[in-house]
Each structure stands twice: as C-alpha cells, then as structure tokens.
Design an enzyme around this catalytic site. Structure first.
Site, short mmCIF file in Angstrom:
data_model
loop_
_atom_site.label_atom_id
_atom_site.label_comp_id
_atom_site.label_asym_id
_atom_site.label_seq_id
_atom_site.Cartn_x
_atom_site.Cartn_y
_atom_site.Cartn_z
N GLY A 1 54.47 40.27 53.14
CA GLY A 1 55.73 40.11 53.85
C GLY A 1 55.58 39.76 55.31
N HIS B 1 46.50 39.74 60.73
CA HIS B 1 46.20 40.46 59.49
C HIS B 1 45.15 41.54 59.73
CE1 HIS B 1 48.76 38.08 57.01
NE2 HIS B 1 48.04 36.98 57.08
N PRO C 1 49.38 46.71 46.13
CA PRO C 1 48.20 45.85 46.28
C PRO C 1 48.02 44.84 45.15
CG PRO C 1 47.57 48.12 45.76
CD PRO C 1 49.02 48.14 46.12
#
Length: 304
Positions: free
Chosen positions: A33, A88, A109
């Site tokens: 997201g 990230h 996950p």
C-alpha cells in the site's frame, strides 16, 4: 542506523540527506500500500487532487537507485510543500528524528508476496540494470531472477527463506518480519504510526480521517468525502501517469499493470491449511504473538 544495500537500494543516502523538521516518511514493505498511502498523503499535504507531476517527483523514493542521489536530493530541496518521502527500508535503517512523522503500512505477507511476483514480471531486468548503471557512479548488483516456479512453490520458498535483509523487505518471510519488527517495536512512539492494508480497504474513510489527524490537516465533510473517492483503486487506475511511480517506462513495462491485483490474493487455494497455519507460527516466532496476529488479521497466528 543499520545499513541496507541491495540491487535497488542504498540506505547510506540517508546519512547525507538534509532533513526538514516536518518531513513525513512513508516506510512500508513493497506491495503493502505504499503508492496508495503516498497518494492519500499527497492530497492531504498538497491540498490538491490534480497532482500535475509524476508521483516519483512529488514523493521521491530517496534510497532507490533508479535516480541519482543528486537528482533525488535536488528534487526534495526544491519542494515548498511539506515533504512526504517514500522508502521500503525498515525503521532501523532510517534516521530517527522526533519531529518527523513515520507512516508505515503492512499487509498480509502472502498477499504482498503474490503482488510482488506480479510486479517482478512487469519489470525488464536488463533495462533496470542499464538504468541503475547510468544514474549511479558504480556498477549495479545483479538483480534477482524472475520467479520460475508456479505460485504455490514460489510462496513456499519465500515462507521458508532466511535470506539476509537488503532493504527491500520482500526476500522472504524472515525479511518481511525484520521490517515489521522494526516498526512494531516503535509503535508507542508518538510520531510512529502503523496502518494495515486490510483496514484501509475495509474502512478507507476512517483511515483517511485518522491520517489527516496525525498530519494535523483539518478536513470538512466535503473534502474528506472527495479525498476518499479519489483514493479508491478504481479512481487511481485511470491516472497511472500521476499515481504510479516511474510510470514513464523507466522501471515498469506496463504502468497500467501496477494496480493489477489489490485486496486479498488467492493464496488460500495454493497452500494447505497446515501450511497457512505454519506461516502464522513462523511469523509469531519471528516478531511475537501480538505483532503476528495484527498483521495477519485473520487469526492465523493464533490457530493451532
């Protein structure tokens, strides 16, 4: 800070970055997201629905090697709005500033792994190596090969993987857990906020309102409703030039395929109930019972 380096990543850029007190960091594992959250934060902070420029310019991925360090730093230095920066990296690989706002988003996950598999298919490895070599003053690391196995085998390999984290958070379940653990351990800090992809999907209006409050943005009912409508995946898909990072073709072969999936993916049909339960048990061993139960959202961490 912990150092992370990989084919796409150089966390040492953060050591040379010139911060502002009100910077917002959007720090998520891939396919959890990130782009969705960037789009919402951008509408809140820039007070506009018409971005007028690509997402990778409005909200650069600071530590990614797709653009040179100089280009990324100059882009951020020129911005006059409150900056919202993508990464990230796990939080332990980022500077810790009490005045920054850290927004993290996590997803089941297995959903993230299947979405990452799709995204890997949408990349041209040779082109990426060439791009990274052109904009950086060092040869690129070898990119991971495309998944050659069927989706079920691919998932099993990632579930069992103990690959050393390299800052991209999707090398396997242990790598994902490393990112989750770094955020979970800081969840009580007043400027660190955890969001869940499923909660955004099920109650986008509530999560937009929560985010506005955390960022100190006042929303009347009309603007709140407009942002929610503009933040749906159906509204974002037709505007890929503005809503997809690197939509100019430098990273993805087909920008429109970036939003291919979304939501819950088909892993329940690929794995046995014992294998699914095993994901919960392994994740619980890696991050603890409470964090595993939260990120799985379906009780799998408590089954068995």
């Amino acid at each position: 800070m912990r150092t992370y380096t990989g084919p796409f990543i150089d966390s040492s850029r953060w050591e040379r970055f010139q911060p502002r007190p009100d910077d917002v960091l959007i720090a998520t594992p891939p396919k959890c997201g990130t782009t969705w959250m960037q789009h919402i934060v951008g509408m809140l902070l820039m007070d506009t629905f018409e971005a007028g420029q690509p997402l990778s310019r409005r909200s650069p991925w600071l530590d990614a090697l797709f653009a040179s360090e100089r280009e990324v730093f100059e882009t951020l230095a020129a911005q006059t709005h409150r900056r919202f920066i993508k990464t990230h990296l796990p939080l332990d690989g980022l500077p810790s500033h009490g005045s920054w706002t850290y927004i993290t988003v996590f997803r089941h996950p297995l959903d993230a792994m299947l979405s990452a598999r799709d995204q890997r298919e949408n990349m041209d490895p040779a082109h990426l190596v060439k791009l990274i070599a052109e904009v950086n003053d060092r040869p690129p690391q070898a990119l991971p090969p495309r998944p050659q196995t069927d989706p079920a085998t691919y998932l099993r390999n990632l579930i069992d993987s103990d690959a050393e984290p390299n800052g991209h958070s999707i090398l396997g379940l242990a790598d994902y857990a490393n990112t989750l653990r770094a955020a979970w351990e800081r969840r009580h800090e007043p400027n660190v906020h955890l969001f869940h992809y499923d909660e955004m999907s099920n109650d986008l209006g509530g999560q937009v309102g929560r985010l506005a409050g955390l960022l100190g943005v006042a929303l009347d009912a009309e603007r709140h409703r407009a942002i929610v409508e503009a933040a749906t995946l159906d509204a974002m898909r037709p505007r890929v030039r503005e809503t997809v990072p690197y939509a100019d073709g430098s990273v993805f072969k087909d920008a429109e395929a970036f939003f291919r999936g979304g939501g819950r993916r088909g892993w329940p049909a690929l794995l046995t109930p014992d294998e699914i339960s095993g994901v919960g048990h392994r994740l619980e061993a890696l991050v603890g019972r409470e964090a595993a139960a939260w990120v799985l959202q379906d009780g799998a961490a408590r089954n068995g």
